[in-house]
Design a protein around this motif. Structure first.
Motif, short mmCIF file in Angstrom:
data_model
loop_
_atom_site.label_atom_id
_atom_site.label_comp_id
_atom_site.label_asym_id
_atom_site.label_seq_id
_atom_site.Cartn_x
_atom_site.Cartn_y
_atom_site.Cartn_z
N ILE A 151 46.97 48.33 36.61
CA ILE A 151 46.00 49.44 36.58
C ILE A 151 46.24 50.41 37.73
O ILE A 151 46.32 51.62 37.54
N GLU A 152 46.39 49.87 38.93
CA GLU A 152 46.54 50.70 40.12
C GLU A 152 47.94 50.63 40.72
O GLU A 152 48.24 51.40 41.64
N GLY A 153 48.76 49.71 40.24
CA GLY A 153 50.12 49.58 40.76
C GLY A 153 50.28 48.41 41.71
O GLY A 153 49.30 47.83 42.19
N LEU A 154 51.54 48.08 42.00
CA LEU A 154 51.85 46.89 42.80
C LEU A 154 51.36 47.03 44.24
O LEU A 154 50.79 46.09 44.81
N ASP A 155 51.59 48.18 44.86
CA ASP A 155 51.17 48.34 46.26
C ASP A 155 49.66 48.20 46.41
O ASP A 155 49.18 47.58 47.37
N ALA A 156 48.92 48.76 45.47
CA ALA A 156 47.46 48.64 45.51
C ALA A 156 47.04 47.19 45.33
O ALA A 156 46.08 46.72 45.97
N ALA A 157 47.76 46.45 44.47
CA ALA A 157 47.44 45.04 44.27
C ALA A 157 47.66 44.25 45.55
O ALA A 157 46.88 43.35 45.89
N ILE A 158 48.73 44.57 46.27
CA ILE A 158 49.00 43.90 47.55
C ILE A 158 47.90 44.21 48.56
O ILE A 158 47.42 43.31 49.27
N ASP A 159 47.49 45.47 48.62
CA ASP A 159 46.41 45.85 49.55
C ASP A 159 45.12 45.11 49.20
O ASP A 159 44.40 44.64 50.10
N ARG A 160 44.81 45.02 47.93
CA ARG A 160 43.63 44.28 47.51
C ARG A 160 43.74 42.81 47.94
O ARG A 160 42.79 42.22 48.45
N ALA A 161 44.89 42.22 47.70
CA ALA A 161 45.08 40.81 48.03
C ALA A 161 44.85 40.56 49.52
O ALA A 161 44.23 39.56 49.91
N LYS A 162 45.33 41.46 50.36
CA LYS A 162 45.12 41.31 51.80
C LYS A 162 43.63 41.34 52.14
O LYS A 162 43.16 40.55 52.98
N TYR A 197 41.22 40.44 50.17
CA TYR A 197 40.61 39.22 49.65
C TYR A 197 40.90 38.03 50.58
O TYR A 197 40.06 37.16 50.76
N VAL A 198 42.09 38.03 51.16
CA VAL A 198 42.41 36.99 52.14
C VAL A 198 41.50 37.10 53.36
O VAL A 198 40.96 36.10 53.85
N ASP A 199 41.29 38.32 53.81
CA ASP A 199 40.40 38.54 54.95
C ASP A 199 38.97 38.08 54.63
O ASP A 199 38.23 37.67 55.53
N ALA A 200 38.61 38.14 53.35
CA ALA A 200 37.26 37.74 52.93
C ALA A 200 37.11 36.23 52.78
O ALA A 200 35.99 35.73 52.61
N GLY A 201 38.23 35.49 52.83
CA GLY A 201 38.12 34.04 52.77
C GLY A 201 38.96 33.35 51.72
O GLY A 201 38.87 32.12 51.56
N ALA A 202 39.80 34.09 50.99
CA ALA A 202 40.64 33.46 49.98
C ALA A 202 41.75 32.65 50.63
O ALA A 202 42.40 33.10 51.57
N ASP A 203 41.98 31.44 50.11
CA ASP A 203 43.03 30.55 50.63
C ASP A 203 44.34 30.72 49.89
O ASP A 203 45.40 30.33 50.39
N LEU A 204 44.27 31.24 48.68
CA LEU A 204 45.40 31.32 47.76
C LEU A 204 45.24 32.61 46.99
O LEU A 204 44.12 33.03 46.69
N VAL A 205 46.36 33.27 46.65
CA VAL A 205 46.32 34.55 45.93
C VAL A 205 47.12 34.44 44.64
O VAL A 205 48.23 33.90 44.62
N PHE A 206 46.57 34.96 43.59
CA PHE A 206 47.15 34.95 42.24
C PHE A 206 47.16 36.40 41.76
O PHE A 206 46.11 36.99 41.56
N ALA A 266 50.58 36.81 53.44
CA ALA A 266 50.89 35.71 54.36
C ALA A 266 50.43 34.35 53.85
O ALA A 266 50.97 33.32 54.27
N VAL A 267 49.43 34.30 52.97
CA VAL A 267 48.87 33.01 52.53
C VAL A 267 49.63 32.49 51.30
O VAL A 267 50.46 33.20 50.73
N PRO A 268 49.38 31.24 50.89
CA PRO A 268 50.03 30.73 49.69
C PRO A 268 49.79 31.60 48.46
O PRO A 268 48.73 32.21 48.31
N LEU A 269 50.80 31.62 47.58
CA LEU A 269 50.75 32.43 46.36
C LEU A 269 50.92 31.56 45.13
O LEU A 269 51.67 30.58 45.14
N LEU A 270 50.25 31.97 44.06
CA LEU A 270 50.33 31.29 42.78
C LEU A 270 50.93 32.23 41.74
O LEU A 270 50.56 33.41 41.67
N ALA A 271 51.87 31.71 40.96
CA ALA A 271 52.49 32.48 39.88
C ALA A 271 51.97 31.98 38.54
O ALA A 271 51.75 30.79 38.35
#
Length: 305
Positions: free
Chosen positions: A170-181, A183-192, A210-215
């Protein structure tokens, strides 16, 4: 009796194992289980975990994956599956089934169900399948509230909160990475990150987080099917095969039913069926029989029995 009617491993120990696996450097493979019996098979074959897909829970109820299922239905199926396996179970919690407070309640219910972790996504509620077009995502700060609420509600610190973002398409890969960061700051242990296109995008995402990733290696979707070896080499920590077992089973069931309809007998299908003896082996029939014999091997004197 240990490990017979229910798993021998406690929910707390399964959560510890999941966290340890995510940090081990070895890819954690979590095939989807559409019922508890499949979860037993996943454990026997030697996978590291079990996944419960929201799309599969919906399909099992003959419903599309558009947010129609409830927390009660999803948690109930998750509990049935977690009860029978010593492996950690990761479950799809959609958008948290409502507002941030609902996401908090979701975590407590899933903890009580014996689940090791859940993922929450940033789609607009009600959601839709992550590999379909026409998705919409909430503003990033709204998803941050979902994750904060979920993280604040957990009582077992080893329960894994996974943040899923559908922003790539929807917003592109870079925006998804920014969102993920965020979410990690908010307390996520793993990113999908849902619906990455190819190996290069998986690599770029790994480099940015920087945190674990799920594919997600789902079939017939927007992502290339990348091998477990390659995902591990890229640096991914976990992979799910969410709908694979259901697709295999439904294909076989449809083909068999059509043959019975055409020929009037299942005689030609026997070599494509799991034999009764194999089913009994998977169900531990022999151990149940031994348990029964050990418990009910007494007689009451003078009863004539």
């Amino acid at each position: 009796m240990t490990g017979l009617i229910a798993a021998a491993t406690s929910a707390a120990d399964k959560r510890k194992a999941f966290r340890a696996g995510l940090g081990s450097g070895t890819l954690q493979r979590l095939p989807g289980a559409f019922n508890p019996l499949v979860a037993k098979l996943i454990q026997e074959i030697g996978f590291e975990g079990v996944y419960v897909s929201g799309a599969v829970v919906s399909a099992d109820l003959a419903l599309p994956d558009i947010g129609l299922t409830t927390l009660t239905e999803v948690a109930g199926r998750g509990q049935q599956i977690a009860r029978v396996t010593d492996l950690p179970v990761l479950i799809d919690a959609d958008t948290g089934f409502g507002e941030p407070m609902s996401a908090a309640r979701t975590v407590t219910v899933l903890e009580d169900a014996g689940i090791a972790g859940c993922h929450l996504e940033d789609q607009v509620n009600p959601k839709r399948c992550g590999h379909l077009d026409g998705k919409a995502v909430v503003p990033a700060d709204e998803m941050v509230r979902r994750i904060r609420a979920a993280a604040s509600a957990r009582r077992d610190p080893n329960f894994v909160i996974c943040a899923r973002t559908d922003a790539r398409g929807i917003e592109g890969l870079d925006a998804a990475i920014d969102r993920a960061k965020a979410y990690v700051d908010a307390g996520a242990d793993l990113v999908f990150t849902e619906a990455l296109a190819d190996e290069s995008e998986f690599e770029k995402f790994r480099a940015g987080i920087a945190v674990p990733l799920l594919a997600n290696m789902t079939e017939f979707g927007k992502s290339d099917l990348i091998s477990a070896t390659t995902l591990q080499d890229i640096g991914y920590n976990a992979v799910i095969y969410p709908v694979t077992t259901l697709r295999l089973a439904m294909y076989a069931a449809e083909a068999g039913l059509r043959q019975i309809a055409e020929e009037g007998t299942q005689a030609g299908l026997l070599d494509r069926m799991q034999h009764r003896s194999r089913l009994y082996e998977l169900l531990d029939y022999e151990r149940y029989n031994e348990f029964d014999s050990g418990i009910f091997n007494f007689r009451i004197e003078g009863s004539g029995s």
